[in-house]
Design a protein around this motif. Structure first.
Motif, PDB file in Angstrom:
ATOM      1  N   LEU A 151     -12.293 -53.291   1.366  1.00  0.00           N
ATOM      2  CA  LEU A 151     -13.657 -53.807   0.983  1.00  0.00           C
ATOM      3  C   LEU A 151     -14.639 -52.851   2.002  1.00  0.00           C
ATOM      4  O   LEU A 151     -14.389 -52.398   2.900  1.00  0.00           O
ATOM      5  CB  LEU A 151     -13.729 -55.294   1.120  1.00  0.00           C
ATOM      6  N   SER A 152     -16.037 -53.023   1.438  1.00  0.00           N
ATOM      7  CA  SER A 152     -17.052 -52.584   2.203  1.00  0.00           C
ATOM      8  C   SER A 152     -18.026 -53.528   2.596  1.00  0.00           C
ATOM      9  O   SER A 152     -18.376 -54.221   1.602  1.00  0.00           O
ATOM     10  CB  SER A 152     -17.710 -51.134   1.605  1.00  0.00           C
ATOM     11  N   VAL A 153     -18.872 -53.512   3.616  1.00  0.00           N
ATOM     12  CA  VAL A 153     -19.632 -54.653   4.126  1.00  0.00           C
ATOM     13  C   VAL A 153     -20.860 -53.939   4.797  1.00  0.00           C
ATOM     14  O   VAL A 153     -20.594 -52.891   5.493  1.00  0.00           O
ATOM     15  CB  VAL A 153     -19.146 -55.657   4.825  1.00  0.00           C
ATOM     16  N   ALA A 154     -22.040 -54.117   4.355  1.00  0.00           N
ATOM     17  CA  ALA A 154     -23.316 -53.600   5.217  1.00  0.00           C
ATOM     18  C   ALA A 154     -23.153 -53.878   6.636  1.00  0.00           C
ATOM     19  O   ALA A 154     -22.624 -55.154   6.960  1.00  0.00           O
ATOM     20  CB  ALA A 154     -24.563 -54.206   4.618  1.00  0.00           C
ATOM     21  N   GLU A 155     -23.455 -53.034   7.569  1.00  0.00           N
ATOM     22  CA  GLU A 155     -23.191 -53.021   8.799  1.00  0.00           C
ATOM     23  C   GLU A 155     -23.970 -54.283   9.424  1.00  0.00           C
ATOM     24  O   GLU A 155     -23.624 -55.070  10.467  1.00  0.00           O
ATOM     25  CB  GLU A 155     -23.424 -51.822   9.480  1.00  0.00           C
ATOM     26  N   PHE A 156     -25.212 -54.529   8.946  1.00  0.00           N
ATOM     27  CA  PHE A 156     -25.987 -55.757   9.595  1.00  0.00           C
ATOM     28  C   PHE A 156     -25.502 -57.128   9.119  1.00  0.00           C
ATOM     29  O   PHE A 156     -25.840 -58.083  10.057  1.00  0.00           O
ATOM     30  CB  PHE A 156     -27.488 -55.548   8.822  1.00  0.00           C
ATOM     31  N   ARG A 209     -16.846 -46.000   9.318  1.00  0.00           N
ATOM     32  CA  ARG A 209     -18.108 -46.441   8.910  1.00  0.00           C
ATOM     33  C   ARG A 209     -18.660 -45.143   8.120  1.00  0.00           C
ATOM     34  O   ARG A 209     -18.200 -44.351   8.144  1.00  0.00           O
ATOM     35  CB  ARG A 209     -19.160 -46.392  10.252  1.00  0.00           C
ATOM     36  N   PHE A 210     -19.627 -45.518   7.348  1.00  0.00           N
ATOM     37  CA  PHE A 210     -20.332 -44.422   6.394  1.00  0.00           C
ATOM     38  C   PHE A 210     -21.692 -44.990   6.003  1.00  0.00           C
ATOM     39  O   PHE A 210     -22.037 -46.150   6.322  1.00  0.00           O
ATOM     40  CB  PHE A 210     -19.353 -44.286   5.250  1.00  0.00           C
ATOM     41  N   MET A 211     -22.261 -43.959   5.481  1.00  0.00           N
ATOM     42  CA  MET A 211     -23.623 -44.358   5.064  1.00  0.00           C
ATOM     43  C   MET A 211     -23.598 -44.338   3.408  1.00  0.00           C
ATOM     44  O   MET A 211     -22.970 -43.712   2.690  1.00  0.00           O
ATOM     45  CB  MET A 211     -24.551 -43.293   5.295  1.00  0.00           C
ATOM     46  N   GLN A 212     -24.418 -45.329   2.796  1.00  0.00           N
ATOM     47  CA  GLN A 212     -24.015 -45.716   1.469  1.00  0.00           C
ATOM     48  C   GLN A 212     -25.529 -45.739   0.829  1.00  0.00           C
ATOM     49  O   GLN A 212     -26.434 -46.362   1.471  1.00  0.00           O
ATOM     50  CB  GLN A 212     -23.453 -47.165   1.313  1.00  0.00           C
ATOM     51  N   LYS A 213     -25.795 -45.007  -0.262  1.00  0.00           N
ATOM     52  CA  LYS A 213     -27.090 -45.037  -0.998  1.00  0.00           C
ATOM     53  C   LYS A 213     -27.095 -46.359  -2.024  1.00  0.00           C
ATOM     54  O   LYS A 213     -25.889 -46.595  -2.668  1.00  0.00           O
ATOM     55  CB  LYS A 213     -27.090 -43.796  -1.948  1.00  0.00           C
ATOM     56  N   THR A 214     -28.007 -47.181  -1.524  1.00  0.00           N
ATOM     57  CA  THR A 214     -28.033 -48.375  -2.537  1.00  0.00           C
ATOM     58  C   THR A 214     -29.581 -49.158  -2.261  1.00  0.00           C
ATOM     59  O   THR A 214     -30.194 -48.744  -1.168  1.00  0.00           O
ATOM     60  CB  THR A 214     -26.938 -49.420  -2.229  1.00  0.00           C
ATOM     61  N   TYR A 229     -27.955 -47.108   3.728  1.00  0.00           N
ATOM     62  CA  TYR A 229     -27.650 -47.813   4.674  1.00  0.00           C
ATOM     63  C   TYR A 229     -26.363 -47.713   5.431  1.00  0.00           C
ATOM     64  O   TYR A 229     -25.404 -47.292   4.619  1.00  0.00           O
ATOM     65  CB  TYR A 229     -27.822 -49.056   4.301  1.00  0.00           C
ATOM     66  N   PRO A 230     -25.968 -48.132   6.607  1.00  0.00           N
ATOM     67  CA  PRO A 230     -24.826 -47.956   7.173  1.00  0.00           C
ATOM     68  C   PRO A 230     -23.985 -49.065   6.745  1.00  0.00           C
ATOM     69  O   PRO A 230     -24.104 -50.221   6.619  1.00  0.00           O
ATOM     70  CB  PRO A 230     -25.074 -48.160   8.830  1.00  0.00           C
ATOM     71  N   PHE A 231     -22.583 -48.727   6.303  1.00  0.00           N
ATOM     72  CA  PHE A 231     -21.900 -49.637   5.890  1.00  0.00           C
ATOM     73  C   PHE A 231     -20.620 -49.437   6.705  1.00  0.00           C
ATOM     74  O   PHE A 231     -20.046 -48.540   7.450  1.00  0.00           O
ATOM     75  CB  PHE A 231     -21.155 -49.481   4.467  1.00  0.00           C
ATOM     76  N   ILE A 232     -19.601 -50.613   6.559  1.00  0.00           N
ATOM     77  CA  ILE A 232     -18.180 -50.678   7.369  1.00  0.00           C
ATOM     78  C   ILE A 232     -17.035 -50.823   6.403  1.00  0.00           C
ATOM     79  O   ILE A 232     -17.332 -51.910   5.402  1.00  0.00           O
ATOM     80  CB  ILE A 232     -18.206 -51.940   8.460  1.00  0.00           C
TER      81      ILE A 232
END
Length: 151
Positions: free
Chosen positions: A111-116, A134-139, A144-147
């Protein structure tokens, strides 16, 4: 009382698309990202592996399952806004993973979750997930940073 999963109906999708979370979790409102909203609300674009979750007859959330290989599924989920932050995430995640194990023979989960969203990250850690990267996701009109996590 157990949580039961059923293939999502159009009426349920429309109801969930209208859910609104308090800031900063409004990041997860379906209307926060036009493309995600249309994918969720359009029955021809919505994944046939998107399930509505019910507990004691009440709609409490959704769980989407995307098989990535023979043993792994990627999951996406959402809990009804008034149920978040009240200690209900652990049982919701456990029920969804159990459903995926039974119906998709999944042994591993991603799964992926927003870092905040540290509240959700902690729920996933308690469920046995570990951070993979960790990666950056366009949304939602930005990046935004995601885990990424795996169990």
């Amino acid at each position: 009382m157990s949580i039961n999963f059923f293939r999502m109906t159009q009426q349920e999708a429309e109801e969930m698309a209208a859910w609104h979370y308090p800031p900063p979790y409004d990041f997860y409102d379906m209307t926060a990202d036009e493309e995600d909203y249309h994918e969720f609300i359009d029955p021809h674009r919505r994944s046939p592996r998107t399930y509505s979750a019910y507990k004691e007859g009440a709609l409490i959330g959704f769980f989407t399952i995307h098989p990535t290989d023979e043993e792994t599924v990627d999951v996406g989920l959402g809990l009804r806004p008034d149920l978040t932050g009240k200690g209900k995430g652990d049982s919701f995640v456990a029920a969804g993973l159990s459903f995926a194990e039974r119906h998709y023979e999944a042994r591993f989960f991603t799964l992926s979750v927003a870092e905040f969203n540290q509240r959700a990250v902690e729920v996933y850690r308690r469920a046995g997930f570990k951070e993979t990267h960790r990666f950056m996701q366009k949304t939602n009109g930005g990046t935004y940073p995601f885990i990424a996590m795996k169990k």
